[in-house]
Motif scaffolding. Sequence first.
Motif, PDB file in Angstrom:
ATOM      1  N   UNK A 130      19.792  41.108 105.054  1.00 15.89           N
ATOM      2  CA  UNK A 130      19.764  41.370 103.576  1.00 15.89           C
ATOM      3  C   UNK A 130      20.852  42.211 103.367  1.00 15.89           C
ATOM      4  N   UNK A 131      21.633  41.572 103.997  1.00 16.48           N
ATOM      5  CA  UNK A 131      23.018  42.582 105.228  1.00 16.48           C
ATOM      6  C   UNK A 131      23.949  41.026 104.539  1.00 16.48           C
ATOM      7  N   UNK A 132      23.238  39.563 104.401  1.00 22.84           N
ATOM      8  CA  UNK A 132      24.664  38.601 104.856  1.00 22.84           C
ATOM      9  C   UNK A 132      25.049  38.636 102.780  1.00 22.84           C
ATOM     10  N   UNK A 133      24.973  39.303 102.200  1.00 20.78           N
ATOM     11  CA  UNK A 133      25.659  38.903 100.957  1.00 20.78           C
ATOM     12  C   UNK A 133      27.311  39.506 101.155  1.00 20.78           C
ATOM     13  N   UNK A 134      27.822  40.813 102.264  1.00 19.76           N
ATOM     14  CA  UNK A 134      28.750  41.388 102.392  1.00 19.76           C
ATOM     15  C   UNK A 134      29.717  40.156 103.174  1.00 19.76           C
ATOM     16  N   UNK A 135      28.956  39.478 104.075  1.00 24.17           N
ATOM     17  CA  UNK A 135      29.671  38.185 104.777  1.00 24.17           C
ATOM     18  C   UNK A 135      30.104  37.394 103.740  1.00 24.17           C
ATOM     19  N   UNK A 136      29.347  37.053 103.371  1.00 19.59           N
ATOM     20  CA  UNK A 136      30.213  36.114 101.905  1.00 19.59           C
ATOM     21  C   UNK A 136      30.833  36.814 100.967  1.00 19.59           C
ATOM     22  N   UNK A 137      30.849  37.467 100.059  1.00 25.47           N
ATOM     23  CA  UNK A 137      31.844  38.183  99.733  1.00 25.47           C
ATOM     24  C   UNK A 137      32.737  38.205 100.119  1.00 25.47           C
ATOM     25  N   UNK A 138      32.786  38.944 101.361  1.00 27.89           N
ATOM     26  CA  UNK A 138      34.398  38.822 102.681  1.00 27.89           C
ATOM     27  C   UNK A 138      34.908  37.555 102.504  1.00 27.89           C
ATOM     28  N   UNK A 139      33.920  37.011 102.696  1.00 26.68           N
ATOM     29  CA  UNK A 139      34.541  35.387 102.757  1.00 26.68           C
ATOM     30  C   UNK A 139      34.955  34.944 101.656  1.00 26.68           C
ATOM     31  N   UNK A 140      34.309  34.848 100.167  1.00 25.00           N
ATOM     32  CA  UNK A 140      35.046  34.226  99.572  1.00 25.00           C
ATOM     33  C   UNK A 140      36.687  35.132  98.718  1.00 25.00           C
ATOM     34  N   UNK A 141      35.507  36.627  99.325  1.00 26.55           N
ATOM     35  CA  UNK A 141      37.747  37.793  98.508  1.00 26.55           C
ATOM     36  C   UNK A 141      38.997  37.312 100.053  1.00 26.55           C
ATOM     37  N   UNK A 142      37.807  37.645 100.930  1.00 21.67           N
ATOM     38  CA  UNK A 142      39.430  36.955 101.843  1.00 21.67           C
ATOM     39  C   UNK A 142      39.854  35.541 102.339  1.00 21.67           C
ATOM     40  N   UNK A 143      39.118  34.512 102.047  1.00 24.23           N
ATOM     41  CA  UNK A 143      39.212  33.100 102.182  1.00 24.23           C
ATOM     42  C   UNK A 143      38.877  32.038 101.442  1.00 24.23           C
ATOM     43  N   UNK A 144      38.353  32.930 100.203  1.00 23.45           N
ATOM     44  CA  UNK A 144      37.955  31.644  98.989  1.00 23.45           C
ATOM     45  C   UNK A 144      37.753  30.615  99.855  1.00 23.45           C
ATOM     46  N   UNK A 145      36.209  31.221 100.507  1.00 22.49           N
ATOM     47  CA  UNK A 145      35.713  30.035 100.669  1.00 22.49           C
ATOM     48  C   UNK A 145      34.300  30.580  99.548  1.00 22.49           C
ATOM     49  N   UNK A 146      32.916  29.884  99.195  1.00 20.61           N
ATOM     50  CA  UNK A 146      32.304  29.830  98.527  1.00 20.61           C
ATOM     51  C   UNK A 146      30.998  29.994  99.086  1.00 20.61           C
ATOM     52  N   UNK A 147      30.663  30.584 100.106  1.00 17.90           N
ATOM     53  CA  UNK A 147      29.505  30.267 100.267  1.00 17.90           C
ATOM     54  C   UNK A 147      27.527  30.355  99.606  1.00 17.90           C
ATOM     55  N   UNK A 148      28.076  31.171  98.458  1.00 20.73           N
ATOM     56  CA  UNK A 148      27.152  31.075  97.481  1.00 20.73           C
ATOM     57  C   UNK A 148      26.364  29.985  97.182  1.00 20.73           C
ATOM     58  N   UNK A 149      27.161  29.142  96.775  1.00 24.15           N
ATOM     59  CA  UNK A 149      26.224  27.711  96.158  1.00 24.15           C
ATOM     60  C   UNK A 149      27.371  26.987  96.761  1.00 24.15           C
ATOM     61  N   UNK A 150      26.792  25.705  96.934  1.00 25.52           N
ATOM     62  CA  UNK A 150      27.321  24.391  97.512  1.00 25.52           C
ATOM     63  C   UNK A 150      27.919  23.613  96.834  1.00 25.52           C
ATOM     64  N   UNK A 151      27.447  23.362  95.043  1.00 31.27           N
ATOM     65  CA  UNK A 151      28.919  23.150  94.280  1.00 31.27           C
ATOM     66  C   UNK A 151      30.321  23.805  94.592  1.00 31.27           C
ATOM     67  N   UNK A 152      30.991  22.886  94.844  1.00 31.21           N
ATOM     68  CA  UNK A 152      32.517  23.328  94.785  1.00 31.21           C
ATOM     69  C   UNK A 152      32.923  24.307  93.996  1.00 31.21           C
TER      70      UNK A 152
END
Length: 151
Positions: free
Chosen positions: A129-151
């Motif tokens: 339930x909290x993995x979205x926090x990691x995904x948001x952090x990776x997207x905001x801080x490092x510009x790495x999208x872990x939500x979808x496999x598409x580039x």
Amino acid sequence: MEDVIKNLEDWTDEATKEMLQNVVKRKRKFDKYEKRHLIVVWLTVFGFIMYGIYLYISVYQSNSYSAAEMFNAFVSNSQNGYYLFALFGLFGYMNVLKKQMDKYEKEYHALRCEIIDKSADLWKGEGWEKRHLVFEMMKNKYDINLYHENK
């Protein structure tokens, strides 16, 4: 290890943190080579344009009445060989950087997709339930999208 990744809560285990660190490292390497490639592309284009202008002024304008004279003027200037060698060397380096950039992009994308595919195994229980926090952090801080496999 990055402080942001190291300070993730207990619901993210050490193996997951290592995977996140590796994807950040590969993203940085890919970005570095992408930036180098872009700089070399523009240097190559600029170099060929400047050399074309130089040839137009030094060879074509003064010898445009005869193709043989233009060829003679081109060959008689020994610097033309050095300029061509440098420009084609730059062009070759651009292609080498492109291959390296593609290789690092493939590695980065493969690891990113692996994290996405294994996210159900990496975050279990309350972590799911909290993995979205990691995904948001990776997207905001490092510009790495872990939500979808598409580039």
